[in-house]
Scaffold this active site. Sequence first.
Site, PDB file in Angstrom:
ATOM      1  N   ASN A   1       1.266  -7.417   4.375  1.00 21.26           N
ATOM      2  CA  ASN A   1       0.302  -8.250   5.218  1.00 21.26           C
ATOM      3  C   ASN A   1      -1.157  -8.025   5.221  1.00 21.26           C
ATOM      4  OD1 ASN A   1       2.934  -7.965   6.841  1.00 21.26           O
ATOM      5  ND2 ASN A   1       2.047 -10.025   7.633  1.00 21.26           N
TER       6      ASN A   1
ATOM      7  N   CYS B   1       3.128  -6.482   9.877  1.00 22.89           N
ATOM      8  CA  CYS B   1       2.926  -5.209   8.879  1.00 22.89           C
ATOM      9  C   CYS B   1       4.131  -4.830   8.362  1.00 22.89           C
ATOM     10  CB  CYS B   1       2.178  -4.153   9.553  1.00 22.89           C
ATOM     11  SG  CYS B   1       2.047  -2.587   8.476  1.00 22.89           S
ATOM     12  N   THR B   2       4.379  -4.841   7.226  1.00 26.18           N
ATOM     13  CA  THR B   2       5.597  -4.295   6.515  1.00 26.18           C
ATOM     14  C   THR B   2       6.242  -3.044   6.783  1.00 26.18           C
ATOM     15  OG1 THR B   2       4.717  -4.039   4.386  1.00 26.18           O
ATOM     16  CG2 THR B   2       5.779  -6.186   4.749  1.00 26.18           C
ATOM     17  N   HIS B   3       5.160  -2.374   7.086  1.00 25.94           N
ATOM     18  CA  HIS B   3       5.732  -0.856   7.643  1.00 25.94           C
ATOM     19  C   HIS B   3       6.691  -0.844   8.742  1.00 25.94           C
ATOM     20  CE1 HIS B   3       2.745   0.567   4.615  1.00 25.94           C
ATOM     21  NE2 HIS B   3       3.464   1.888   4.670  1.00 25.94           N
TER      22      HIS B   3
ATOM     23  N   GLU C   1       4.654   6.454   6.877  1.00 25.07           N
ATOM     24  CA  GLU C   1       4.376   7.010   5.438  1.00 25.07           C
ATOM     25  C   GLU C   1       4.952   8.423   5.324  1.00 25.07           C
ATOM     26  OE1 GLU C   1       3.230   6.143   2.305  1.00 25.07           O
ATOM     27  OE2 GLU C   1       3.546   4.010   3.105  1.00 25.07           O
TER      28      GLU C   1
ATOM     29  N   SER D   1       1.045  -1.097   0.080  1.00 26.40           N
ATOM     30  CA  SER D   1       0.025   0.037   0.117  1.00 26.40           C
ATOM     31  C   SER D   1       0.882   1.306   0.050  1.00 26.40           C
ATOM     32  CB  SER D   1      -0.933  -0.011   1.365  1.00 26.40           C
ATOM     33  OG  SER D   1      -0.214   0.053   2.251  1.00 26.40           O
TER      34      SER D   1
ATOM     35  N   TYR E   1      -4.184   0.594   3.960  1.00 28.02           N
ATOM     36  CA  TYR E   1      -5.141  -0.351   3.648  1.00 28.02           C
ATOM     37  C   TYR E   1      -5.789  -0.951   4.998  1.00 28.02           C
ATOM     38  CZ  TYR E   1      -3.541  -1.269  -1.266  1.00 28.02           C
ATOM     39  OH  TYR E   1      -3.378  -1.440  -2.845  1.00 28.02           O
TER      40      TYR E   1
END
Length: 274
Positions: A74, A184-186, A152, A11, A42
Amino acid sequence: MDTRPIGVFDSGIGGLSVLKEIRRQLPSEDVIYVADQGHVPYGPRAVEEIRQFVAGITQFFLERNVKVIVIACNTASAASLRYVRDLFPAIPFVGMEPAVKPAAENTRRGAIGVIATQVTSQGELFASVVDRYASGVEVVTQVCPDFVTLVEAGELDSERVHRTAETYLGPLQEAEVDQLVLACTHFSFLIPVLQEVMGSQVEIVDPGPAVARQTGRIIGELRNLSDHRGEASYFTTGDRGHFLLLARRLMDEPVERDQMHQLIWHEDRKLNLT
Ligand code: DGL
């Protein structure tokens, strides 16, 4: 060697944590990265909507003749992995699965923490890994939407990140978890702060390296027989300048302006270059 590129998407910029590992482990591969920053986050969205985004991104990758698609998100994996595998049976997908298995194997106290988005924590994929791998282990789940927004915005180590981490991780500390699964990849970009807040006795489980290994297995053993250094191109549905700044900060390699491309969503749910 099969010279078709690998498609990787998220995302937003979280999937760059997986892309970095792919670049390290599979250096001769060309890669195309798509960040759907026009729709990030997302995590709080409806599953049906996320599926439409993932189908559109998959279509874009297929037009670029990729050989495998890595869903470096994810949330998108939880919402759509099965759906897109059915819809596009000819292309292999590698998805993210919360790394509950290694955490449950390695816990000494019998308690593990999982941090994720809402869609991931409520999805069947998560329920099934907990079912399969964590019997007899206490699993404490925490939804952390603000982490996505902070990453972000390029905030990885600010006062606000520390405060947010202390709030989110409080219940996990109380439960005395000794494993923290990043679902969560972030969140990989927050590891230094997460480690500081949780303490050095807590092991952080980041699935990025395992996902890159799995990608390598899928594309086969011939991948590194050439000296060719693979090219990376980046596409965002958000702000190209902002994405360039972040990618330069987060990737372990130079990222040039001409590697960055702007994408827009059309009403027919297709992605096009501007
Ligand atoms: N990087 C995503 C994940 O792994 C994103 C979260 C979001 O867009 O909410 O779940």
